[in-house]
Motif scaffolding. Structure first.
Motif, mmCIF file in Angstrom:
data_model
loop_
_atom_site.group_PDB
_atom_site.id
_atom_site.type_symbol
_atom_site.label_atom_id
_atom_site.label_comp_id
_atom_site.label_asym_id
_atom_site.label_seq_id
_atom_site.Cartn_x
_atom_site.Cartn_y
_atom_site.Cartn_z
ATOM 1 N N ASP A 105 0.727 -1.238 -0.052
ATOM 2 C CA ASP A 105 -0.036 -0.248 -0.019
ATOM 3 C C ASP A 105 0.904 1.178 0.152
ATOM 4 O O ASP A 105 2.051 1.383 0.281
ATOM 5 N N GLU A 106 0.262 2.144 -0.475
ATOM 6 C CA GLU A 106 0.746 3.666 -0.089
ATOM 7 C C GLU A 106 2.274 3.966 -0.616
ATOM 8 O O GLU A 106 3.033 4.170 0.169
ATOM 9 N N TRP A 155 -2.477 -5.496 0.302
ATOM 10 C CA TRP A 155 -3.561 -4.401 0.241
ATOM 11 C C TRP A 155 -3.935 -4.039 -1.134
ATOM 12 O O TRP A 155 -3.258 -4.192 -2.193
ATOM 13 N N TRP A 172 -8.843 -2.187 1.379
ATOM 14 C CA TRP A 172 -8.951 -1.010 2.265
ATOM 15 C C TRP A 172 -9.627 0.266 1.699
ATOM 16 O O TRP A 172 -10.148 0.815 2.552
ATOM 17 N N TYR A 197 -12.751 0.690 9.536
ATOM 18 C CA TYR A 197 -11.533 1.020 10.285
ATOM 19 C C TYR A 197 -11.840 1.609 11.584
ATOM 20 O O TYR A 197 -12.407 2.768 11.743
ATOM 21 N N TRP A 247 -5.434 0.952 13.524
ATOM 22 C CA TRP A 247 -3.954 1.613 13.564
ATOM 23 C C TRP A 247 -3.888 2.310 14.632
ATOM 24 O O TRP A 247 -4.824 3.327 15.222
HETATM 25 C C1 ACM Z 1 -3.518 0.943 4.947
HETATM 26 O O1 ACM Z 1 -4.550 1.472 5.825
HETATM 27 N N1 ACM Z 1 -2.711 1.833 4.618
HETATM 28 C C2 ACM Z 1 -3.566 -0.356 4.475
#
Ligand code: ACM
Length: 332
Positions: A105-106, A155, A172, A197, A247
């Protein structure tokens, strides 16, 4: 460091063995994640040769002490692959799970766009630009894990540049990645951030601590549907299950994690583990009534959940981004 508070820590291999065994006794499989090729500044700070040394002075990088999307990504070099094979060898030794999460991801592509070495790699391998480089990383570890009897999951960004064969997707950024993956015959775990989330706030009120992300109330989570109705039965069979992510960047202690997670995780578990009717037909009032008994259980377990009437005075401590959170957690 935005808070000027010490932070850090790590798990030893023995810690991990203990966690994996504790979970296994409860029929839970721990799936590890090692994020490549983005979210890698800590690795690059420790091993500067892993970064894009032709465009960044990677030797001067430190471990990043804030959060978000980071431009310091791994160099698309054979040495990087070898290094991470070593990392994954240790991971496979510790985690018996079928699935191994490789992140994906990202990963901003700017450094690869500027890096002559990355551009040469694209030419050499005949790849479709920087997205192709990301797919090259993912496909490498897909083959590597498959050869060792494991399966790759990543992801939904791993769909960009072509999805590795056999790879599964954690959807996600919404449902769309999971829908596309299922239609292409790939397995999916649904965890859209707009829905599940749990680090995101659970009420729009002024008193809500950690006011980040989308407002997802307990009722919203109870009405979450992991399998999008537009999938055919065959495609829907690729939805392996669902996952609620939490997170902890803005959660300073266990009580704050408890607050974010409960009671929404109870609603989520019921969605995941029982055959509920369509979202609009679900008996949320009935769920709330049953929760009334379960709050007593959470009390007995010392879980600092969010009460249905809203945060308790001590739970309203400021959790606003960029501002320190003062005071020790109360006894609970
Ligand atoms: C994510 O929340 N960056 C997978």
């Amino acid at each position: 460091l935005w808070e000027d508070k010490p932070h850090g820590g790590f798990y030893t291999q023995d810690d991990i063995r203990e966690i994996v065994a504790y979970a296994a006794e409860r029929h839970i499989t721990v799936v590890p994640e090692i994020d490549v090729p983005g979210h890698s500044q800590a690795a690059i700070a420790a091993y500067p040769e892993l970064g894009n040394t032709d465009v960044v002075d990677t030797a001067s990088l430190t471990v990043w002490d804030t959060w978000g999307v980071n431009e310091n990504v791994l160099a698309p070099a054979d040495g990087t692959l070898r290094f991470y094979e070593g990392v994954f060898e240790e991971v496979l030794d510790l985690f018996p799970s079928e699935f191994v999460h490789i992140g994906g991801d990202e990963c901003p592509k700017e450094q690869w766009r500027r890096s002559p070495a990355a551009q040469a790699r694209i030419g050499e391998l005949g790849l479709a630009g920087e997205d192709g480089l990301q797919a090259w990383f993912v496909k490498h570890f897909d083959r590597w894990l498959t050869a060792r009897g494991r399966r790759l999951i990543g992801w939904d960004e791993i769909l960009e540049g072509g999805l590795a064969e056999g790879a599964a997707v954690s959807s996600w950024r919404g449902y769309a990645g999971g829908v596309a993956a299922a239609r292409a015959g790939h397995d999916v775990v649904m965890c859209p951030e707009q829905q599940v989330y749990l680090d995101h706030r659970q009420d729009a009120g002024e008193d809500e601590p950690v006011p980040i992300g989308y407002v997802r109330t307990l009722e919203d989570v109870y009405r979450f549907e992991p399998v999008p109705p537009e999938l055919t039965a065959g495609e829907a069979a690729h939805v392996l299950g669902t996952q609620a992510n939490v997170w902890t960047e803005v959660m300073e202690d266990q009580a704050r994690v408890d607050y974010q997670v409960f009671p929404r995780l109870a609603a989520f578990a019921e969605v995941a583990w029982s055959a509920l009717p369509a979202p609009e037909e679900r008996d949320f009032a009935g769920f709330e009534r049953r929760m009334a008994a379960h709050y007593r259980r959470l009390d007995a377990l010392g879980v600092a959940y969010r009460p249905p009437a809203g945060p308790l005075p001590w739970q309203r401590r400021p959790g606003v981004l960029g501002r320190p959170i003062d005071g020790p957690p109360p006894d609970k």
